[in-house]
Design a protein around this motif. Structure first.
Motif, PDB file in Angstrom:
ATOM      1  N   MET A  98      53.156  37.279  41.001  1.00  0.00           N
ATOM      2  CA  MET A  98      51.878  37.671  41.543  1.00  0.00           C
ATOM      3  C   MET A  98      50.892  36.535  41.282  1.00  0.00           C
ATOM      4  SD  MET A  98      49.494  40.972  40.553  1.00  0.00           S
ATOM      5  CE  MET A  98      50.115  42.141  41.721  1.00  0.00           C
ATOM      6  N   THR A  99      50.229  36.108  42.325  1.00  0.00           N
ATOM      7  CA  THR A  99      49.228  35.051  42.207  1.00  0.00           C
ATOM      8  C   THR A  99      47.856  35.656  41.932  1.00  0.00           C
ATOM      9  OG1 THR A  99      48.690  35.077  44.562  1.00  0.00           O
ATOM     10  CG2 THR A  99      50.504  33.615  43.860  1.00  0.00           C
ATOM     11  N   LYS A 100      46.882  34.798  41.658  1.00  0.00           N
ATOM     12  CA  LYS A 100      45.531  35.284  41.397  1.00  0.00           C
ATOM     13  C   LYS A 100      44.986  36.023  42.616  1.00  0.00           C
ATOM     14  CE  LYS A 100      40.967  33.851  39.866  1.00  0.00           C
ATOM     15  NZ  LYS A 100      40.101  32.725  39.496  1.00  0.00           N
ATOM     16  N   SER A 101      45.235  35.513  43.817  1.00  0.00           N
ATOM     17  CA  SER A 101      44.725  36.187  45.019  1.00  0.00           C
ATOM     18  C   SER A 101      45.406  37.536  45.215  1.00  0.00           C
ATOM     19  CB  SER A 101      44.879  35.298  46.258  1.00  0.00           C
ATOM     20  OG  SER A 101      46.226  34.979  46.487  1.00  0.00           O
ATOM     21  N   ASP A 102      46.693  37.638  44.873  1.00  0.00           N
ATOM     22  CA  ASP A 102      47.388  38.931  44.931  1.00  0.00           C
ATOM     23  C   ASP A 102      46.768  39.910  43.935  1.00  0.00           C
ATOM     24  OD1 ASP A 102      49.189  37.879  46.794  1.00  0.00           O
ATOM     25  OD2 ASP A 102      50.690  37.394  45.252  1.00  0.00           O
ATOM     26  N   LEU A 103      46.463  39.402  42.752  1.00  0.00           N
ATOM     27  CA  LEU A 103      45.859  40.233  41.717  1.00  0.00           C
ATOM     28  C   LEU A 103      44.479  40.718  42.153  1.00  0.00           C
ATOM     29  CD1 LEU A 103      46.021  41.445  38.874  1.00  0.00           C
ATOM     30  CD2 LEU A 103      45.213  39.263  37.979  1.00  0.00           C
ATOM     31  N   VAL A 104      43.688  39.840  42.731  1.00  0.00           N
ATOM     32  CA  VAL A 104      42.359  40.208  43.227  1.00  0.00           C
ATOM     33  C   VAL A 104      42.478  41.306  44.277  1.00  0.00           C
ATOM     34  CG1 VAL A 104      40.388  39.392  44.593  1.00  0.00           C
ATOM     35  CG2 VAL A 104      41.212  38.032  42.662  1.00  0.00           C
ATOM     36  N   ALA A 105      43.419  41.149  45.210  1.00  0.00           N
ATOM     37  CA  ALA A 105      43.612  42.142  46.262  1.00  0.00           C
ATOM     38  C   ALA A 105      44.032  43.494  45.675  1.00  0.00           C
ATOM     39  CB  ALA A 105      44.655  41.655  47.262  1.00  0.00           C
ATOM     40  N   ALA A 106      44.916  43.477  44.685  1.00  0.00           N
ATOM     41  CA  ALA A 106      45.377  44.716  44.058  1.00  0.00           C
ATOM     42  C   ALA A 106      44.242  45.399  43.297  1.00  0.00           C
ATOM     43  CB  ALA A 106      46.546  44.425  43.113  1.00  0.00           C
ATOM     44  N   ILE A 107      43.425  44.626  42.593  1.00  0.00           N
ATOM     45  CA  ILE A 107      42.286  45.193  41.864  1.00  0.00           C
ATOM     46  C   ILE A 107      41.304  45.817  42.848  1.00  0.00           C
ATOM     47  CG2 ILE A 107      40.244  44.619  40.477  1.00  0.00           C
ATOM     48  CD1 ILE A 107      41.997  42.474  39.092  1.00  0.00           C
ATOM     49  N   ALA A 108      41.018  45.106  43.918  1.00  0.00           N
ATOM     50  CA  ALA A 108      40.086  45.612  44.924  1.00  0.00           C
ATOM     51  C   ALA A 108      40.580  46.929  45.516  1.00  0.00           C
ATOM     52  CB  ALA A 108      39.889  44.578  46.031  1.00  0.00           C
ATOM     53  N   GLU A 109      41.859  46.997  45.805  1.00  0.00           N
ATOM     54  CA  GLU A 109      42.429  48.219  46.383  1.00  0.00           C
ATOM     55  C   GLU A 109      42.385  49.379  45.392  1.00  0.00           C
ATOM     56  OE1 GLU A 109      46.715  49.749  47.982  1.00  0.00           O
ATOM     57  OE2 GLU A 109      46.150  47.687  48.454  1.00  0.00           O
ATOM     58  N   LYS A 110      42.821  49.134  44.154  1.00  0.00           N
ATOM     59  CA  LYS A 110      42.844  50.193  43.125  1.00  0.00           C
ATOM     60  C   LYS A 110      41.445  50.706  42.801  1.00  0.00           C
ATOM     61  CE  LYS A 110      47.108  50.489  41.149  1.00  0.00           C
ATOM     62  NZ  LYS A 110      47.832  51.667  40.827  1.00  0.00           N
ATOM     63  N   ALA A 111      40.478  49.796  42.733  1.00  0.00           N
ATOM     64  CA  ALA A 111      39.121  50.168  42.345  1.00  0.00           C
ATOM     65  C   ALA A 111      38.266  50.609  43.530  1.00  0.00           C
ATOM     66  CB  ALA A 111      38.450  49.008  41.625  1.00  0.00           C
ATOM     67  N   GLY A 112      38.763  50.365  44.739  1.00  0.00           N
ATOM     68  CA  GLY A 112      37.992  50.725  45.926  1.00  0.00           C
ATOM     69  C   GLY A 112      36.750  49.867  46.089  1.00  0.00           C
ATOM     70  N   ILE A 113      36.890  48.570  45.776  1.00  0.00           N
ATOM     71  CA  ILE A 113      35.766  47.647  45.900  1.00  0.00           C
ATOM     72  C   ILE A 113      36.160  46.477  46.800  1.00  0.00           C
ATOM     73  CG2 ILE A 113      34.766  48.257  43.662  1.00  0.00           C
ATOM     74  CD1 ILE A 113      36.081  45.772  42.453  1.00  0.00           C
ATOM     75  N   ARG A 114      35.166  45.668  47.133  1.00  0.00           N
ATOM     76  CA  ARG A 114      35.447  44.501  47.975  1.00  0.00           C
ATOM     77  C   ARG A 114      36.202  43.445  47.177  1.00  0.00           C
ATOM     78  NH1 ARG A 114      30.210  42.062  49.928  1.00  0.00           N
ATOM     79  NH2 ARG A 114      29.718  42.346  47.749  1.00  0.00           N
ATOM     80  N   LYS A 115      37.004  42.643  47.884  1.00  0.00           N
ATOM     81  CA  LYS A 115      37.757  41.575  47.223  1.00  0.00           C
ATOM     82  C   LYS A 115      36.819  40.604  46.512  1.00  0.00           C
ATOM     83  CE  LYS A 115      41.918  41.456  50.051  1.00  0.00           C
ATOM     84  NZ  LYS A 115      42.740  40.631  50.951  1.00  0.00           N
TER      85      LYS A 115
END
Length: 98
Positions: free
Chosen positions: A1-18
């Motif tokens: 998992m790259t940093k951009s993948d991690l950012v996308a996953a956090i955004a999805e889980k938290a319901g916030i913008r990337k």
């Protein structure tokens, strides 16, 4: 998992913008880096602890010349996983092996 993948996953889980997720992740990384640089440890109960460990001095060998080289002691960042993280990852690995 790259940093951009991690950012996308956090955004999805938290319901916030990337963009907001990336800002939060960057802030977290900066705080951890600054704490370790000061010699502090960062403990997140259940997840793990970020800390600095001292590596002992040693004698290494230059692979090209075979010459022995003294490597001095140094501090290096380390991560020690917490109990909950260990249990969760172990459970997931068992599921995948079945």
């Amino acid at each position: 998992m790259t940093k951009s993948d991690l950012v996308a996953a956090i955004a999805e889980k938290a319901g916030i913008r990337k963009k907001d997720a990336e800002a939060a992740l960057n802030a977290f990384l900066e705080v951890v880096t600054e704490a370790l640089a000061k010699g502090d440890k960062v403990e997140i109960r259940g997840f793990g602890t970020f800390l600095m460990k001292e590596r002992a001095p040693r004698v290494a060998r230059n692979p090209r010349t075979g010459e022995k080289v003294e490597v001095p002691a140094k501090l290096t960042p380390a991560f020690k996983p917490g109990k909950d993280l260990k249990e969760a990852t172990e459970k997931e690995l068992k599921k995948k092996r079945k």
